[in-house]
Write a protein that holds these residues in place. Sequence first.
Motif, PDB file in Angstrom:
ATOM      1  N   PHE A 145       0.824  -1.208   0.000  1.00 56.36           N
ATOM      2  CA  PHE A 145       0.000   0.000   0.000  1.00 56.36           C
ATOM      3  C   PHE A 145       0.860   1.260   0.000  1.00 56.36           C
ATOM      4  CE2 PHE A 145      -2.778  -3.370   1.374  1.00 56.36           C
ATOM      5  CZ  PHE A 145      -3.895  -3.145   0.587  1.00 56.36           C
ATOM      6  N   GLU A 146       2.098   1.087  -0.488  1.00 54.83           N
ATOM      7  CA  GLU A 146       3.037   2.188  -0.705  1.00 54.83           C
ATOM      8  C   GLU A 146       3.473   2.865   0.582  1.00 54.83           C
ATOM      9  OE1 GLU A 146       2.404   4.561  -4.399  1.00 54.83           O
ATOM     10  OE2 GLU A 146       0.436   3.561  -4.383  1.00 54.83           O
ATOM     11  N   GLY A 147       3.320   2.147   1.691  1.00 57.69           N
ATOM     12  CA  GLY A 147       3.912   2.617   2.930  1.00 57.69           C
ATOM     13  C   GLY A 147       5.361   2.165   3.019  1.00 57.69           C
ATOM     14  N   LYS A 148       6.035   2.640   4.044  1.00 60.60           N
ATOM     15  CA  LYS A 148       7.437   2.294   4.237  1.00 60.60           C
ATOM     16  C   LYS A 148       7.594   1.552   5.559  1.00 60.60           C
ATOM     17  CE  LYS A 148      12.108   4.185   4.716  1.00 60.60           C
ATOM     18  NZ  LYS A 148      12.939   5.423   4.818  1.00 60.60           N
ATOM     19  N   PRO A 149       7.862   0.247   5.505  1.00 63.76           N
ATOM     20  CA  PRO A 149       8.122  -0.475   6.749  1.00 63.76           C
ATOM     21  C   PRO A 149       9.482  -0.075   7.307  1.00 63.76           C
ATOM     22  CG  PRO A 149       8.438  -1.934   4.865  1.00 63.76           C
ATOM     23  CD  PRO A 149       7.944  -0.622   4.322  1.00 63.76           C
ATOM     24  N   VAL A 150       9.518   0.283   8.573  1.00 61.87           N
ATOM     25  CA  VAL A 150      10.768   0.662   9.233  1.00 61.87           C
ATOM     26  C   VAL A 150      11.057  -0.389  10.293  1.00 61.87           C
ATOM     27  CG1 VAL A 150      11.952   2.415  10.607  1.00 61.87           C
ATOM     28  CG2 VAL A 150      10.342   3.112   8.806  1.00 61.87           C
ATOM     29  N   LEU A 151      12.049  -1.224  10.026  1.00 62.50           N
ATOM     30  CA  LEU A 151      12.410  -2.293  10.948  1.00 62.50           C
ATOM     31  C   LEU A 151      13.458  -1.783  11.924  1.00 62.50           C
ATOM     32  CD1 LEU A 151      10.915  -3.902   8.721  1.00 62.50           C
ATOM     33  CD2 LEU A 151      12.503  -5.788   9.193  1.00 62.50           C
ATOM     34  N   ILE A 152      13.149  -1.910  13.207  1.00 63.77           N
ATOM     35  CA  ILE A 152      14.031  -1.415  14.257  1.00 63.77           C
ATOM     36  C   ILE A 152      14.729  -2.609  14.899  1.00 63.77           C
ATOM     37  CG2 ILE A 152      14.112  -0.182  16.453  1.00 63.77           C
ATOM     38  CD1 ILE A 152      11.532   1.252  15.591  1.00 63.77           C
ATOM     39  N   PRO A 153      16.077  -2.669  14.828  1.00 59.67           N
ATOM     40  CA  PRO A 153      16.781  -3.806  15.437  1.00 59.67           C
ATOM     41  C   PRO A 153      16.363  -4.006  16.887  1.00 59.67           C
ATOM     42  CG  PRO A 153      18.292  -2.487  14.118  1.00 59.67           C
ATOM     43  CD  PRO A 153      16.998  -1.720  14.178  1.00 59.67           C
ATOM     44  N   SER A 154      15.929  -5.213  17.197  1.00 66.04           N
ATOM     45  CA  SER A 154      15.412  -5.548  18.526  1.00 66.04           C
ATOM     46  C   SER A 154      16.017  -6.881  18.930  1.00 66.04           C
ATOM     47  CB  SER A 154      13.875  -5.630  18.496  1.00 66.04           C
ATOM     48  OG  SER A 154      13.318  -4.443  17.968  1.00 66.04           O
ATOM     49  N   GLY A 155      16.995  -6.821  19.810  1.00 69.46           N
ATOM     50  CA  GLY A 155      17.755  -8.013  20.150  1.00 69.46           C
ATOM     51  C   GLY A 155      17.286  -8.701  21.410  1.00 69.46           C
ATOM     52  N   PRO A 156      18.098  -9.609  21.932  1.00 68.90           N
ATOM     53  CA  PRO A 156      17.728 -10.352  23.136  1.00 68.90           C
ATOM     54  C   PRO A 156      17.392  -9.462  24.326  1.00 68.90           C
ATOM     55  CG  PRO A 156      19.605 -11.380  22.062  1.00 68.90           C
ATOM     56  CD  PRO A 156      19.362 -10.098  21.332  1.00 68.90           C
ATOM     57  N   ALA A 157      18.069  -8.325  24.448  1.00 71.69           N
ATOM     58  CA  ALA A 157      17.806  -7.438  25.586  1.00 71.69           C
ATOM     59  C   ALA A 157      16.372  -6.921  25.574  1.00 71.69           C
ATOM     60  CB  ALA A 157      18.775  -6.260  25.583  1.00 71.69           C
ATOM     61  N   GLU A 158      15.763  -6.848  24.379  1.00 72.15           N
ATOM     62  CA  GLU A 158      14.367  -6.401  24.251  1.00 72.15           C
ATOM     63  C   GLU A 158      13.430  -7.578  23.993  1.00 72.15           C
ATOM     64  OE1 GLU A 158      17.328  -3.562  23.514  1.00 72.15           O
ATOM     65  OE2 GLU A 158      16.771  -5.006  21.950  1.00 72.15           O
ATOM     66  N   ARG A 159      13.898  -8.772  24.206  1.00 77.18           N
ATOM     67  CA  ARG A 159      13.111  -9.979  23.916  1.00 77.18           C
ATOM     68  C   ARG A 159      12.739 -10.046  22.438  1.00 77.18           C
ATOM     69  NH1 ARG A 159      11.079 -12.880  27.643  1.00 77.18           N
ATOM     70  NH2 ARG A 159       9.169 -13.334  26.473  1.00 77.18           N
ATOM     71  N   PHE A 160      13.581  -9.453  21.580  1.00 78.05           N
ATOM     72  CA  PHE A 160      13.333  -9.393  20.138  1.00 78.05           C
ATOM     73  C   PHE A 160      12.034  -8.655  19.819  1.00 78.05           C
ATOM     74  CE2 PHE A 160      15.839 -13.406  20.587  1.00 78.05           C
ATOM     75  CZ  PHE A 160      16.959 -13.017  19.861  1.00 78.05           C
ATOM     76  N   GLN A 161      11.621  -7.724  20.664  1.00 79.05           N
ATOM     77  CA  GLN A 161      10.376  -6.998  20.499  1.00 79.05           C
ATOM     78  C   GLN A 161      10.642  -5.492  20.550  1.00 79.05           C
ATOM     79  OE1 GLN A 161       7.418  -8.094  19.780  1.00 79.05           O
ATOM     80  NE2 GLN A 161       7.187 -10.187  20.515  1.00 79.05           N
ATOM     81  N   LEU A 162       9.719  -4.722  20.004  1.00 75.21           N
ATOM     82  CA  LEU A 162       9.809  -3.278  20.154  1.00 75.21           C
ATOM     83  C   LEU A 162       9.501  -2.878  21.594  1.00 75.21           C
ATOM     84  CD1 LEU A 162       8.188  -1.503  17.066  1.00 75.21           C
ATOM     85  CD2 LEU A 162      10.588  -1.898  17.576  1.00 75.21           C
ATOM     86  N   THR A 163      10.055  -1.759  21.990  1.00 80.54           N
ATOM     87  CA  THR A 163       9.760  -1.173  23.295  1.00 80.54           C
ATOM     88  C   THR A 163       9.244   0.247  23.084  1.00 80.54           C
ATOM     89  OG1 THR A 163      11.981  -0.240  23.564  1.00 80.54           O
ATOM     90  CG2 THR A 163      11.627  -2.503  24.362  1.00 80.54           C
ATOM     91  N   ALA A 164       8.574   0.762  24.087  1.00 78.37           N
ATOM     92  CA  ALA A 164       8.085   2.139  23.998  1.00 78.37           C
ATOM     93  C   ALA A 164       9.244   3.110  23.797  1.00 78.37           C
ATOM     94  CB  ALA A 164       7.297   2.485  25.257  1.00 78.37           C
ATOM     95  N   GLU A 165      10.360   2.837  24.460  1.00 79.83           N
ATOM     96  CA  GLU A 165      11.527   3.719  24.325  1.00 79.83           C
ATOM     97  C   GLU A 165      12.044   3.730  22.896  1.00 79.83           C
ATOM     98  OE1 GLU A 165      15.945   4.355  26.397  1.00 79.83           O
ATOM     99  OE2 GLU A 165      14.719   2.596  26.894  1.00 79.83           O
ATOM    100  N   ARG A 166      12.125   2.551  22.268  1.00 75.86           N
ATOM    101  CA  ARG A 166      12.602   2.484  20.880  1.00 75.86           C
ATOM    102  C   ARG A 166      11.623   3.174  19.931  1.00 75.86           C
ATOM    103  NH1 ARG A 166      16.482  -1.472  19.504  1.00 75.86           N
ATOM    104  NH2 ARG A 166      18.031  -1.528  21.183  1.00 75.86           N
ATOM    105  N   ILE A 167      10.340   2.992  20.183  1.00 75.11           N
ATOM    106  CA  ILE A 167       9.328   3.630  19.332  1.00 75.11           C
ATOM    107  C   ILE A 167       9.448   5.149  19.425  1.00 75.11           C
ATOM    108  CG2 ILE A 167       6.843   4.024  19.100  1.00 75.11           C
ATOM    109  CD1 ILE A 167       6.509   1.046  19.934  1.00 75.11           C
ATOM    110  N   GLU A 168       9.593   5.645  20.633  1.00 73.71           N
ATOM    111  CA  GLU A 168       9.728   7.087  20.827  1.00 73.71           C
ATOM    112  C   GLU A 168      10.953   7.621  20.109  1.00 73.71           C
ATOM    113  OE1 GLU A 168       9.501  10.267  24.555  1.00 73.71           O
ATOM    114  OE2 GLU A 168       9.466   8.103  24.920  1.00 73.71           O
TER     115      GLU A 168
END
Length: 401
Positions: A145-168
Motif C-alpha cells: 500500500f506504498e507505505g514504508k516499513p521501518v524495521l528497528i533492530p530488537s535483540g535479546p535485551a528487548e526480547r526481540f520486540q519493540l519497546t516504547a523507548e525504541r518507538i519514541e
Amino acid sequence: MGTGIDRLTPALALAQRVEQVAPFHVMELAKQAARREREGHRVIHMGIGEPDFTAPDAVIEAATRAMRDGRTQYTNALGVTALREAIAGFYRDRYGLEVAPERIIVTAGASAALVLACAALVNPGDEVLMPDPCYPCNRHFVATFEGKPVLIPSGPAERFQLTAERIEAHWGKRTRGVLLASPSNPTGTSIEDDELARIVKTVRARGGFTVVDEIYQGLSYDGEPTSALSYGEDVLVVSSFSKYFNMTGWRLGWLVVPPSLVPAFEKLSQNLFICASAIAQHAATACFLPDTLAIYEARKEAFRARRDYVVPALERLGFKVPVMPDGAFYVYANADGVNHPAAGDSDALTQALLQEADVVLVPGMDFGFAEPRRYIRLSYATSLDSLHEAMGRIEKVFGRH
C-alpha cells in the motif's frame, strides 16, 4: 498454419512492487525438501510454522453439516453473526474482556486481516514501525500500500520486540503507527504486559495506530496472556484459526477494530474479498464448544512439552537460545558456536543440514536485516519423536566436522 501468437512478444512488464518482495526462504527450502523426498529421502520438517494437529472432529462435523445443508453462499462481508458472537464470547471467557461482536470482522486468514488493516490505515509514504526480526510478510503488506516499513533492530535485551523507548526514539514526521506480534514469529517471545501498555500509550500520544498480531496468543506457556484489547478500543488486534485452532488451510481469521472504523473496514472487505469462506466460518463456530476447547488446551500442553525438550537439546548441540520462547512454536537460536564449517552463516548452515541430515530449518534472513545470518528459526510444530530424531541427525552431522 499460424497460431496467431507472436512467440517473440516480450514478457509483460511487472509492477515495481513485485521487485520489492523478497524471496521467502522457508518456502524455497520446502521446495528443496520436497525434491529430496521425491528422491526417496525421509525429511524432517521444522521449517514451516504449521501445527501437525488438524481440526477436531466437532469442527469437521460442523463443516459437513454446512455443506449438506447448503450453507455455502456468500456471507456478510463482516462474517457470520454466530461466529462473531462466539469470538466475542471467547474474549469474555478467556480474557475477561467485553468485546462487542459488531467490532469483529471475520477474514480470509490473518493475512487478509493485515491487508485490510494496511489498506485502511497506511497512506503512500507513511512509515510503520516494527521489530527486526519479524514475520516477513508484515513489511510486504505495508509496502503493497506504498507505505514504508521501518524495521528497528530488537535483540535479546528487548526480547526481540519493540519497546516504547525504541518507538519514541524512531518516531518521525512520516510515522503512522506500529505493527507488532505477540507472541512473535520467528522468536516465540511476547511483549510483557507493562511494556505493551507503555507502547500503546506512546503511540496514542502521537496520534498513531497500534496493530497487534495475536495469532499465537492461544499458545502462551508461561503465565496468563493479556490481549492488547485490554489497553483501549483504539487498538486493532489480528487473530486467526490457523495456529491454536489448528486450521491452517481453512484460511480463516479475524480482526477487532475500533467501533468508528467498522464501516470503512466493511467497505474494504466487500470490495477486496467479498467474504471469508462460508463453510470455514460455519465450521469454526464449533471451535468454541467446551469439549473442543479442552482438546486445544491438551494440544497446547503437547507443544509446551516439545518446547521444553527442544530448547535444551539445541543448547547441547552448541546453539544459543538467548531468550526462552514463551509462546507460539518457534525457537530463534544463535548458530555462531555450532561445530560446523557453516557456523555463523545460517543460510549456508540450513542448506547444509538439509543436504547432510535431511532436516529443514529456516535461516534468519527471512525475518529482517539485523544480524540475520547468526540465527536460525526452528519450528517445533511436529511430533516429539520427530524432534528427537532431528536432534540426533544434527548431532551426527556436527560430530563429523
